[in-house]
Every structure is written in C-alpha cells, then in structure tokens.
Motif scaffolding. Structure first.
Motif, PDB file in Angstrom:
ATOM      1  N   HIS A   1       6.195  21.458  -2.820  1.00 51.53           N
ATOM      2  CA  HIS A   1       6.200  20.443  -1.772  1.00 51.53           C
ATOM      3  C   HIS A   1       6.237  21.092  -0.393  1.00 51.53           C
ATOM      4  CE1 HIS A   1       6.953  17.492  -4.882  1.00 51.53           C
ATOM      5  NE2 HIS A   1       6.896  16.517  -3.976  1.00 51.53           N
TER       6      HIS A   1
ATOM      7  N   HIS B   1      -1.198  18.901  -3.542  1.00 47.32           N
ATOM      8  CA  HIS B   1      -1.725  17.664  -4.122  1.00 47.32           C
ATOM      9  C   HIS B   1      -3.207  17.771  -4.493  1.00 47.32           C
ATOM     10  CE1 HIS B   1       2.089  16.452  -2.727  1.00 47.32           C
ATOM     11  NE2 HIS B   1       1.751  16.276  -1.479  1.00 47.32           N
TER      12      HIS B   1
ATOM     13  N   TYR C   1       1.997  10.788  -8.784  1.00 52.56           N
ATOM     14  CA  TYR C   1       2.246  11.281  -7.434  1.00 52.56           C
ATOM     15  C   TYR C   1       1.057  12.076  -6.902  1.00 52.56           C
ATOM     16  CZ  TYR C   1       4.145  13.842  -3.498  1.00 52.56           C
ATOM     17  OH  TYR C   1       4.315  14.378  -2.254  1.00 52.56           O
TER      18      TYR C   1
ATOM     19  N   SER D   1      -0.024  10.425  -3.739  1.00 54.58           N
ATOM     20  CA  SER D   1       0.869  11.002  -2.721  1.00 54.58           C
ATOM     21  C   SER D   1       2.006  10.047  -2.368  1.00 54.58           C
ATOM     22  CB  SER D   1       0.084  11.366  -1.446  1.00 54.58           C
ATOM     23  OG  SER D   1      -0.819  12.402  -1.720  1.00 54.58           O
TER      24      SER D   1
ATOM     25  N   CYS E   1       7.697  11.949  -1.763  1.00 55.96           N
ATOM     26  CA  CYS E   1       7.705  13.226  -2.479  1.00 55.96           C
ATOM     27  C   CYS E   1       7.993  12.996  -3.951  1.00 55.96           C
ATOM     28  CB  CYS E   1       8.771  14.157  -1.891  1.00 55.96           C
ATOM     29  SG  CYS E   1      10.472  13.663  -2.294  1.00 55.96           S
TER      30      CYS E   1
END
Length: 346
Positions: free
Chosen positions: A206, A220, A257, A261, A324
């Motif tokens: 992250h 991502h 995710y 995002s 996140c």
C-alpha cells in the motif's frame, strides 16, 4: 480464556463506545536497518520518539485487547521487551503481533524470546518478499533471505516450547515480486522441508504518506489478481481456525479491492483501531495522514471525543478516506464486522 472472552466483548463494545477501540497499531520506532524498495521508513531521521515512561503512562490510561508493535524495525528498540511488559501489565491484551525483518538475527531472537514469556498470545511475522536474490534486492540488504530463514527456524523451535507463540512468514505482493510467490515458496521448502502454505501470511503493498512514505510506489495492477488467486488455490484444504478464516477472507477481498480501489467492507478505523506513531501522534490508520492529536498533549480519550475526530469517523464510515485493504486496518475491520460476515458466510 478470560482474555479471549474479553477481546470478543471489546470487539462488540467498540461499536457502541467509540472512545474505546480494541486494537492499537503502534509504531514503536521508525529506525530501520532495511533499505526496502517498497517503503521509505528507513530514510526518516527519527528523533524524539516516545520514551518508556511516556509509553507506560499511555498504557496505564488505555486498555487494548489487541496490540501490534510495528516500525521501522521493532526489535531495534533496546527497550522493546520493557514496552511489551508495560502493556502486558496495564493493558492486559489477549493478542500481540510483531513483524520483523530478521536482520538483527540472534539479538532479535533473544528479544522475541523474552516477550514470548509474557501472558498473551504472540504472533511474529518474519518478512520474506521473494526467493533469495529477489528478497535481498527488494529489501536492499545482501544476505537478508538467509537471515530470515535462520530466524524463522529458531522461532519455530521456540514455538514448540511456547504454546502462546505463532510464527509465520510475512509476504507482501508488490510490483517488484508479483508472480514470484510460488517460486519463493518452493525455494523456502528447500531450506525448510516441512514448511506449509499456512506458514505464509500474504498481503498486498500500500501507499502511505505519513507511514511508509512511499508515494512513488505504483500499485493496484490487474496482474496482482492472478497472484492472489494462485495463493488462494494453494491454501485450499487448510483446516478451520480463526487465523485461517481471517486470512482466507482477507485474500478473497483483495481481488475486490484491486478491481475497485475501494475498501471491500465497512472500515472500522477510529472504531475498532487507531494508529500511534513513535512521536505520540494519533491517526485513524496507517494509510490516512490525518493527524488527530498527540498523546503528549492530551489523553487518547480526549482525542477520540473531539468534534474533528467525530467528523473524520463519519468520513470513514461513508468511504470518504483514501480506502485501503492493508492487514493493519483490514484485520480489525474484519473482526469489527464479524456478525455481518458470519451471516454472509452462512
């Protein structure tokens, strides 16, 4: 058993008494002897960190059922054992987790061994982000792979003696190692023949301005999905258990995710957990650089009850935050949503 029941109670109560999060994510130091490509904490000139006396005062005033000591490299603090003892005495946690880069070798082992004597469940994650050449490249330290193997083996031996101890490898998927997990697992198996897939805790990297200081990182990517699916496939057949179930749920939601995002469940930052940096600054989490106050200037209760904090909590509830799916925030959120998640499962 009492502390486990207390954790369950505090998980539930944190949703009603918003001044009592059950989990503390505490960066005890930003000093670090790694030179990671995925993180720039090691570049920080860390000064005026909280003293043991200040930490003891904080521990006396606040109780947490779950504490994560992070860094930097937590074992670089010469008083890390004393810090753990302070929280054990006053906070009486059920569960404590500590990641380590393994570079201190025998000294890291001795400090972890001392902490493992305390009265709580202790989870140690030994960072390993690739096979020998790749891990050393990502971590920026030649020989880091071999030190990780050495420490993991020693801690696994200790795990046999201390039933409160859980030891795992911590594997972070990033653009530097995506696609390399299976090769890494096979190389580790050469060194540790009885290694199992459940000995690996896998997460995705992250970006964080105030914690990792790694805004240059690119994340991502769609190619992460294939890697996550491979890990999920390898984990098929693992027996039932809280840790396994949480790990499986985390990985399954990683795919959501990566695609969107967006945090895939209701985030519980400032409800279930908070982040405390080495200087006493309180943030909602490791990802959102929204400073709420400092424990050197006011109590945590005062910080959590401020109008500004309430507004930030509402923003998080609405998803108006960076979003996140890092384990630091995901795991307490999973527990905080436990009732809803159980309903969905069955």
């Amino acid at each position: 058993m009492f502390r486990m029941l207390n954790l369950a109670k505090n998980v539930a109560l944190s949703n009603f008494d918003l001044s009592k999060p059950f989990m503390l994510n505490f960066a005890v130091t930003y000093h670090c002897n790694s030179r990671c490509l995925t993180c720039s904490i090691w570049k920080k000139k860390s000064r005026n960190e909280l003293t043991l006396e200040e930490i003891e005062k904080f521990a006396k005033e606040n109780r947490f059922s779950w504490i994560r000591f992070t860094g930097g490299e937590p074992t670089l603090r010469s008083d890390i054992v004393e810090i753990a003892k302070v929280f054990e005495k006053y906070s009486k946690p059920y569960f404590v987790s500590i990641p380590t880069n393994s570079l201190l070798g025998e000294l890291a082992y001795k400090r972890i061994e001392e902490i493992s004597k305390l009265n709580f469940r202790l989870a140690i994650t030994v960072s390993l982000d690739g096979y020998r050449e790749l891990h050393d490249y990502i971590r920026g330290v030649k020989g880091n792979f071999d030190k990780a193997i050495f420490l993991f083996k020693k801690l696994k031996e200790l795990e046999e003696k201390r039933k409160n101890l859980i030891v795992m490898f911590g594997y972070t998927i990033s653009d530097f190692n995506v696609g390399a997990f299976e090769k890494t697992f096979n190389e580790v198996k050469k060194e540790i023949p009885d290694i199992k897939i459940e000995d690996f805790h896998v997460n995705i990297a992250h970006i964080s301005k105030h914690f990792y200081s790694n805004k240059q990182l690119k994340l991502h990517q769609e190619k992460y999905i294939n890697e996550i699916k491979k890990v999920i496939e390898l984990r098929k057949g693992i027996g039932f258990g809280v840790i396994s179930e949480v790990e499986n749920f985390y990985l399954s939601k990683c795919i959501n995710y990566i695609k969107t995002s967006k945090t895939p469940i209701q985030c519980k930052a400032l409800v279930s957990q908070i982040f405390l940096d080495p200087y006493g600054n309180v943030y909602p989490c490791t990802i959102w650089a929204k400073k709420l106050g400092n424990i050197r200037e006011e109590s945590l209760k005062e910080i959590l009850e401020k109008e500004e904090t309430k507004k930030v909590r509402e923003q998080i509830k609405k998803g108006e935050c960076p979003n996140c799916w890092t384990p630091c925030e995901a795991h307490p959120s999973i527990f905080g949503n436990a009732i809803e998640l159980i309903k969905n499962k069955f």
